[in-house]
Design a protein around this motif. Structure first.
Motif, PDB file in Angstrom:
ATOM      1  N   ARG A  19      -2.774   7.643   2.189  1.00 51.00           N
ATOM      2  CA  ARG A  19      -3.558   7.151   1.058  1.00 51.00           C
ATOM      3  C   ARG A  19      -2.608   6.697  -0.038  1.00 51.00           C
ATOM      4  NH1 ARG A  19      -7.912  10.082  -2.957  1.00 51.00           N
ATOM      5  NH2 ARG A  19      -5.993  11.013  -3.776  1.00 51.00           N
ATOM      6  N   LEU A  20      -2.709   5.433  -0.364  1.00 51.19           N
ATOM      7  CA  LEU A  20      -1.918   4.871  -1.452  1.00 51.19           C
ATOM      8  C   LEU A  20      -2.707   4.943  -2.755  1.00 51.19           C
ATOM      9  CD1 LEU A  20      -0.494   1.659   0.264  1.00 51.19           C
ATOM     10  CD2 LEU A  20       0.379   4.001   0.334  1.00 51.19           C
ATOM     11  N   SER A  21      -1.982   5.118  -3.847  1.00 46.98           N
ATOM     12  CA  SER A  21      -2.585   5.135  -5.172  1.00 46.98           C
ATOM     13  C   SER A  21      -1.908   4.095  -6.058  1.00 46.98           C
ATOM     14  CB  SER A  21      -2.450   6.513  -5.816  1.00 46.98           C
ATOM     15  OG  SER A  21      -3.104   7.503  -5.055  1.00 46.98           O
ATOM     16  N   CYS A  22      -2.673   3.575  -6.991  1.00 50.07           N
ATOM     17  CA  CYS A  22      -2.170   2.565  -7.927  1.00 50.07           C
ATOM     18  C   CYS A  22      -2.653   2.927  -9.320  1.00 50.07           C
ATOM     19  CB  CYS A  22      -2.677   1.195  -7.522  1.00 50.07           C
ATOM     20  SG  CYS A  22      -2.313  -0.138  -8.689  1.00 50.07           S
ATOM     21  N   VAL A  23      -1.737   3.024 -10.266  1.00 52.75           N
ATOM     22  CA  VAL A  23      -2.078   3.284 -11.669  1.00 52.75           C
ATOM     23  C   VAL A  23      -1.403   2.246 -12.552  1.00 52.75           C
ATOM     24  CG1 VAL A  23      -2.410   5.756 -11.317  1.00 52.75           C
ATOM     25  CG2 VAL A  23      -0.161   4.893 -11.988  1.00 52.75           C
ATOM     26  N   GLY A  24      -1.919   2.093 -13.741  1.00 51.42           N
ATOM     27  CA  GLY A  24      -1.370   1.122 -14.685  1.00 51.42           C
ATOM     28  C   GLY A  24      -1.019   1.780 -16.006  1.00 51.42           C
ATOM     29  N   PRO A  25       0.139   2.375 -16.109  1.00 48.77           N
ATOM     30  CA  PRO A  25       0.518   3.060 -17.345  1.00 48.77           C
ATOM     31  C   PRO A  25       0.473   2.118 -18.548  1.00 48.77           C
ATOM     32  CG  PRO A  25       2.049   3.583 -15.591  1.00 48.77           C
ATOM     33  CD  PRO A  25       1.184   2.469 -15.094  1.00 48.77           C
ATOM     34  N   GLY A  26      -0.206   2.537 -19.578  1.00 48.16           N
ATOM     35  CA  GLY A  26      -0.212   1.733 -20.788  1.00 48.16           C
ATOM     36  C   GLY A  26      -1.349   0.751 -20.897  1.00 48.16           C
ATOM     37  N   PHE A  27      -2.154   0.588 -19.834  1.00 43.57           N
ATOM     38  CA  PHE A  27      -3.323  -0.258 -19.985  1.00 43.57           C
ATOM     39  C   PHE A  27      -4.466   0.272 -19.125  1.00 43.57           C
ATOM     40  CE2 PHE A  27      -3.397  -3.089 -16.177  1.00 43.57           C
ATOM     41  CZ  PHE A  27      -2.192  -2.776 -15.623  1.00 43.57           C
ATOM     42  N   THR A  28      -5.672  -0.192 -19.407  1.00 44.36           N
ATOM     43  CA  THR A  28      -6.877   0.326 -18.763  1.00 44.36           C
ATOM     44  C   THR A  28      -7.134  -0.454 -17.490  1.00 44.36           C
ATOM     45  OG1 THR A  28      -7.766   0.925 -20.925  1.00 44.36           O
ATOM     46  CG2 THR A  28      -9.304   0.861 -19.073  1.00 44.36           C
ATOM     47  N   LEU A  29      -6.711   0.131 -16.377  1.00 41.75           N
ATOM     48  CA  LEU A  29      -6.849  -0.550 -15.096  1.00 41.75           C
ATOM     49  C   LEU A  29      -8.309  -0.821 -14.755  1.00 41.75           C
ATOM     50  CD1 LEU A  29      -5.012  -1.576 -12.821  1.00 41.75           C
ATOM     51  CD2 LEU A  29      -5.288   0.647 -11.721  1.00 41.75           C
ATOM     52  N   GLY A  30      -9.206  -0.017 -15.302  1.00 39.67           N
ATOM     53  CA  GLY A  30     -10.621  -0.165 -15.014  1.00 39.67           C
ATOM     54  C   GLY A  30     -11.219  -1.483 -15.469  1.00 39.67           C
ATOM     55  N   TYR A  31     -10.529  -2.245 -16.300  1.00 38.98           N
ATOM     56  CA  TYR A  31     -11.032  -3.538 -16.740  1.00 38.98           C
ATOM     57  C   TYR A  31     -10.789  -4.646 -15.711  1.00 38.98           C
ATOM     58  CZ  TYR A  31     -11.339  -1.643 -21.522  1.00 38.98           C
ATOM     59  OH  TYR A  31     -11.648  -0.914 -22.637  1.00 38.98           O
ATOM     60  N   ASP A  73     -11.347   5.040  -9.020  1.00 36.92           N
ATOM     61  CA  ASP A  73     -11.905   6.063  -9.905  1.00 36.92           C
ATOM     62  C   ASP A  73     -11.525   5.633 -11.312  1.00 36.92           C
ATOM     63  OD1 ASP A  73     -11.767   9.708  -9.988  1.00 36.92           O
ATOM     64  OD2 ASP A  73     -12.498   8.260 -11.439  1.00 36.92           O
ATOM     65  N   ASN A  74     -12.438   4.976 -11.993  1.00 45.90           N
ATOM     66  CA  ASN A  74     -12.115   4.441 -13.310  1.00 45.90           C
ATOM     67  C   ASN A  74     -11.946   5.540 -14.363  1.00 45.90           C
ATOM     68  OD1 ASN A  74     -11.970   1.823 -12.414  1.00 45.90           O
ATOM     69  ND2 ASN A  74     -14.049   1.273 -13.055  1.00 45.90           N
ATOM     70  N   ALA A  75     -12.501   6.706 -14.103  1.00 45.95           N
ATOM     71  CA  ALA A  75     -12.266   7.829 -15.019  1.00 45.95           C
ATOM     72  C   ALA A  75     -10.803   8.252 -14.972  1.00 45.95           C
ATOM     73  CB  ALA A  75     -13.162   8.992 -14.655  1.00 45.95           C
ATOM     74  N   LYS A  76     -10.173   8.071 -13.812  1.00 45.51           N
ATOM     75  CA  LYS A  76      -8.760   8.399 -13.654  1.00 45.51           C
ATOM     76  C   LYS A  76      -7.881   7.156 -13.733  1.00 45.51           C
ATOM     77  CE  LYS A  76      -9.541  12.496 -10.796  1.00 45.51           C
ATOM     78  NZ  LYS A  76      -9.240  13.164  -9.493  1.00 45.51           N
ATOM     79  N   ASP A  77      -8.526   6.000 -13.908  1.00 41.39           N
ATOM     80  CA  ASP A  77      -7.791   4.734 -13.999  1.00 41.39           C
ATOM     81  C   ASP A  77      -6.878   4.537 -12.785  1.00 41.39           C
ATOM     82  OD1 ASP A  77      -6.528   3.205 -17.075  1.00 41.39           O
ATOM     83  OD2 ASP A  77      -8.305   2.821 -15.859  1.00 41.39           O
ATOM     84  N   THR A  78      -7.422   4.812 -11.609  1.00 32.24           N
ATOM     85  CA  THR A  78      -6.643   4.769 -10.374  1.00 32.24           C
ATOM     86  C   THR A  78      -7.410   4.004  -9.301  1.00 32.24           C
ATOM     87  OG1 THR A  78      -5.674   6.923 -10.916  1.00 32.24           O
ATOM     88  CG2 THR A  78      -5.453   6.158  -8.645  1.00 32.24           C
ATOM     89  N   VAL A  79      -6.678   3.209  -8.536  1.00 36.95           N
ATOM     90  CA  VAL A  79      -7.228   2.515  -7.376  1.00 36.95           C
ATOM     91  C   VAL A  79      -6.526   3.060  -6.140  1.00 36.95           C
ATOM     92  CG1 VAL A  79      -7.519   0.293  -6.240  1.00 36.95           C
ATOM     93  CG2 VAL A  79      -7.786   0.464  -8.712  1.00 36.95           C
ATOM     94  N   TYR A  80      -7.300   3.275  -5.083  1.00 35.47           N
ATOM     95  CA  TYR A  80      -6.776   3.873  -3.861  1.00 35.47           C
ATOM     96  C   TYR A  80      -6.900   2.913  -2.680  1.00 35.47           C
ATOM     97  CZ  TYR A  80      -7.613   8.091  -6.638  1.00 35.47           C
ATOM     98  OH  TYR A  80      -7.624   9.027  -7.634  1.00 35.47           O
ATOM     99  N   LEU A  81      -6.040   3.118  -1.718  1.00 37.54           N
ATOM    100  CA  LEU A  81      -6.171   2.454  -0.427  1.00 37.54           C
ATOM    101  C   LEU A  81      -5.991   3.523   0.649  1.00 37.54           C
ATOM    102  CD1 LEU A  81      -6.594  -0.320   0.986  1.00 37.54           C
ATOM    103  CD2 LEU A  81      -4.097  -0.383   1.280  1.00 37.54           C
ATOM    104  N   GLN A  82      -7.117   3.899   1.252  1.00 37.50           N
ATOM    105  CA  GLN A  82      -7.075   4.861   2.351  1.00 37.50           C
ATOM    106  C   GLN A  82      -6.828   4.097   3.634  1.00 37.50           C
ATOM    107  OE1 GLN A  82      -7.425   8.344   2.355  1.00 37.50           O
ATOM    108  NE2 GLN A  82      -6.853   8.134   4.511  1.00 37.50           N
ATOM    109  N   MET A  83      -5.773   4.459   4.339  1.00 32.21           N
ATOM    110  CA  MET A  83      -5.374   3.744   5.551  1.00 32.21           C
ATOM    111  C   MET A  83      -5.447   4.706   6.729  1.00 32.21           C
ATOM    112  SD  MET A  83      -2.171   1.509   4.080  1.00 32.21           S
ATOM    113  CE  MET A  83      -1.102   2.934   3.926  1.00 32.21           C
ATOM    114  N   ASN A  84      -6.340   4.427   7.652  1.00 33.60           N
ATOM    115  CA  ASN A  84      -6.518   5.245   8.850  1.00 33.60           C
ATOM    116  C   ASN A  84      -6.150   4.441  10.090  1.00 33.60           C
ATOM    117  OD1 ASN A  84      -7.580   7.308   7.218  1.00 33.60           O
ATOM    118  ND2 ASN A  84      -9.670   6.527   7.448  1.00 33.60           N
TER     119      ASN A  84
END
Length: 125
Positions: A19-31, A73-84
């Motif tokens: 599972r990959l995670s993506c965050v954007g420090p310093g800005f609101t990724l949820g936009y 998960d916009n509450a955590k400002d994170t985007v995931y990529l689950q790879m199976n």
């Protein structure tokens, strides 16, 4: 310059999962619409999946449909990529990117404005 940060890559055997995670420090990724891309040695960067800012719309490359799942998960400002069911041909550097110009889904890397440094995924026995 806004920059994203990917994590979760590694070495996995064929048939395994990551599972990959993506965050954007310093800005609101949820936009932003966010995409996942990958680039294998000697190949062009290709779109893997993308998700709208609300998470209600997603798109996948044919090569990963049924095996990969994008979510956010916009509450955590994170985007995931689950790879199976990973295959050796999934081996690549995986990047996440955010589209700043509008909220459209786009599978082409030219449609994104902010990028991460990438995380290596290696599928090998």
């Amino acid at each position: 310059q806004l920059q994203l940060v990917e994590s979760g890559g590694g070495l996995v055997q064929p048939g395994g999962s990551l599972r990959l995670s993506c965050v954007g420090p310093g800005f609101t990724l949820g936009y932003y619409t966010v995409g996942w891309f990958r680039q294998a040695p000697g190949k062009e960067r290709e779109g893997v999946s993308c998700i709208s800012n609300s998470g209600n719309s997603v798109n996948y490359a044919d090569s990963v449909k049924g095996r990969f799942t994008i979510s956010r998960d916009n509450a955590k400002d994170t985007v995931y990529l689950q790879m199976n069911s990973l295959k050796p041909e999934d081996t690549a550097v995986y990047y996440c990117a955010a589209r700043g110009r509008d909220g459209r889904l786009n599978m082409g890397p030219e449609g994104y404005d902010y990028w991460g440094q990438g995380t290596q995924v290696t599928v090998s026995s």
